[in-house]
Design an enzyme around this catalytic site. Structure first.
Site, PDB file in Angstrom:
ATOM      1  N   GLU A  36       1.004  -1.166   0.041  1.00 31.45           N
ATOM      2  CA  GLU A  36       0.045  -0.066  -0.003  1.00 31.45           C
ATOM      3  C   GLU A  36       0.899   1.242  -0.028  1.00 31.45           C
ATOM      4  OE1 GLU A  36      -3.345   0.531  -0.256  1.00 31.45           O
ATOM      5  OE2 GLU A  36      -3.332  -1.434  -0.733  1.00 31.45           O
ATOM      6  N   CYS A 191     -12.639   2.708 -14.672  1.00 32.61           N
ATOM      7  CA  CYS A 191     -12.957   3.891 -14.457  1.00 32.61           C
ATOM      8  C   CYS A 191     -11.656   4.808 -14.299  1.00 32.61           C
ATOM      9  CB  CYS A 191     -13.646   4.265 -13.206  1.00 32.61           C
ATOM     10  SG  CYS A 191     -14.362   5.681 -13.153  1.00 32.61           S
ATOM     11  N   CYS A 198     -16.869   2.992 -19.845  1.00 31.11           N
ATOM     12  CA  CYS A 198     -18.138   2.747 -18.897  1.00 31.11           C
ATOM     13  C   CYS A 198     -18.923   1.559 -19.521  1.00 31.11           C
ATOM     14  CB  CYS A 198     -18.871   4.150 -19.229  1.00 31.11           C
ATOM     15  SG  CYS A 198     -18.142   5.649 -18.634  1.00 31.11           S
ATOM     16  N   CYS A 201     -18.497  -1.367 -17.368  1.00 27.68           N
ATOM     17  CA  CYS A 201     -18.596  -0.704 -15.742  1.00 27.68           C
ATOM     18  C   CYS A 201     -19.858  -1.504 -15.212  1.00 27.68           C
ATOM     19  CB  CYS A 201     -18.410   0.809 -15.559  1.00 27.68           C
ATOM     20  SG  CYS A 201     -18.606   1.258 -13.759  1.00 27.68           S
ATOM     21  N   CYS A 207     -24.795   5.952 -13.150  1.00 29.66           N
ATOM     22  CA  CYS A 207     -23.701   6.809 -12.718  1.00 29.66           C
ATOM     23  C   CYS A 207     -24.165   8.234 -13.241  1.00 29.66           C
ATOM     24  CB  CYS A 207     -22.399   6.205 -13.609  1.00 29.66           C
ATOM     25  SG  CYS A 207     -21.025   7.405 -13.285  1.00 29.66           S
TER      26      CYS A 207
HETATM   27  S1  SF4 Z   1     -20.105   4.492 -15.721  1.00 30.62           S
HETATM   28 FE1  SF4 Z   1     -19.158   6.176 -14.016  1.00 30.62          FE
HETATM   29  S2  SF4 Z   1     -18.179   4.845 -12.474  1.00 30.62           S
HETATM   30 FE2  SF4 Z   1     -18.221   3.636 -14.285  1.00 30.62          FE
HETATM   31  S3  SF4 Z   1     -16.358   3.718 -15.709  1.00 30.62           S
HETATM   32 FE3  SF4 Z   1     -18.096   5.147 -16.165  1.00 30.62          FE
HETATM   33  S4  SF4 Z   1     -17.699   7.301 -15.039  1.00 30.62           S
HETATM   34 FE4  SF4 Z   1     -16.607   5.607 -14.119  1.00 30.62          FE
END
Ligand code: SF4
Length: 346
Positions: A36, A191, A198, A201, A207
């Protein structure tokens, strides 16, 4: 809503998360802590070889605490941000002396150690001890800022407070280690800073950053500060055997405790120093200037090359050594100095 967020992230992690990183193999609180700290300002791919060498040489908190700082800096050289290494050493000694060489298991005790803040403590507690603790490293900040379209720069206390609240709101009370790793991985691999994927995601359905049409405007960037330019002269002094004169930096400040070419503000100061030490040197040439950007200034490094036949004159002072560039140095060299030396020897 809270459960839905965490569940989606965990489902994504099951198939897409990183599970083969070196610090995830036979994990321990000590290994998690070292990784970390190394990952704080550095990418995973860069950290891996450093981490592997470091753990081979310092396999436990006890070994690290008992080690000389020079040996630690040598293993950190090239990774940058050397305060991290010095704090790690100091904290290992605190763990040895105050916690029976056991990495603490509470937020308060961990945050009392040098170089450990709330997010690093949360990562150690969740990843190594399986506690439900929130983290807010750069990757998680990015995901949360975008998902909630949080306005403002996260360096501001009010914005940071909002992000911590959100991190805690989403925190599940199941699979804490997996959830922490999932959030870090989502930020690092989906992200991403410039081109978030996206479509891949698990959070895309609601989002708010994506819905705004420009998710990359979150998180807001730190207000730009113009950093000043500075110039420094570095003495590249070779002796009869082709060895280079190095000087140990004071323990605090830039490159603290590392070996460096002697540094001066002006060429005149450099020449005066040579006179004072009666090194009776011949000037050879000015070498190529190297530019290096620190967090608060930019440094133009001008190496001036000299030769001497009087190398014995500084030998009695243990701040100095004559360095054979083909050997490994206890204590390590800062990366820009290494670059400068290797540039000349190629
Ligand atoms: S949907 Fe939102 S959280 Fe997901 S990658 Fe795109 S910007 Fe990032």
């Amino acid at each position: 809503m809270v459960i839905a967020f965490a569940e989606r992230v965990l489902q994504w992690f099951e198939h897409n998360g990183r599970k083969n990183l070196p610090w995830q193999q036979q994990p321990s609180a000590y290994k998690t802590w070292v990784s970390e700290i190394m990952l704080q300002q550095t990418q995973v791919a860069t950290v891996i070889p450093y981490y592997t060498r470091f753990i081979d040489r310092f396999p436990s908190v006890q070994v690290l605490a008992d080690a000389e700082i020079d040996a630690i800096l040598e293993h950190w050289a090239g990774l940058g941000y050397y305060t991290r290494a010095r704090n790690l050493h100091k904290a290992a000694q605190q763990v040895r002396d105050n916690h029976d060489s056991q990495v603490p298991e509470t937020l308060d005790d961990l945050c009392g150690l040098s170089g450990i803040g709330r997010s690093t403590a949360g990562a150690i507690l969740s990843l190594a001890y399986g506690q439900s603790q929130a983290i807010l490293d750069g990757n998680v900040k990015r995901v949360l800022s975008r998902y909630h379209a949080v306005e403002g720069w996260s360096g501001k206390a009010a914005v940071s407070k909002v992000l911590w609240l959100l991190a805690e709101q989403h925190l599940p009370d199941f699979y804490p280690a997996e959830y922490t790793q999932a959030m870090m991985d989502l930020g690092a691999t989906v992200c991403t800073r410039t081109k978030p994927a996206c479509d891949h995601c698990p959070l895309m359905a609601d989002c708010r950053g994506l819905a705004s049409g420009d998710p990359c405007r979150y998180p807001e960037k730190k207000p730009k500060k113009v950093i000043p330019n500075k110039t420094a002269y570095f003495l590249y002094l070779q002796n009869e055997d082709g060895q280079l004169l190095l000087e140990k930096r004071p323990p605090t400040g830039i490159w603290g405790g590392l070996w460096c070419l002697p540094q001066f503000d002006t060429q005149g100061a450099l020449e005066l120093w040579l006179d004072e030490h009666a090194l009776e040197s011949g000037y050879i040439k000015q070498m190529e200037t190297i530019s290096h950007t620190f967090s608060h200034f930019k440094l133009a490094m001008i190496p001036l090359c000299f030769r001497t036949t009087m190398s014995h004159r500084v030998m009695e002072d243990n701040r100095f050594l004559w360095y054979n560039v083909n050997t490994t140095l206890q204590g390590g060299l800062p990366a820009p100095i290494n670059k400068l030396i290797n540039k000349d020897s190629t």
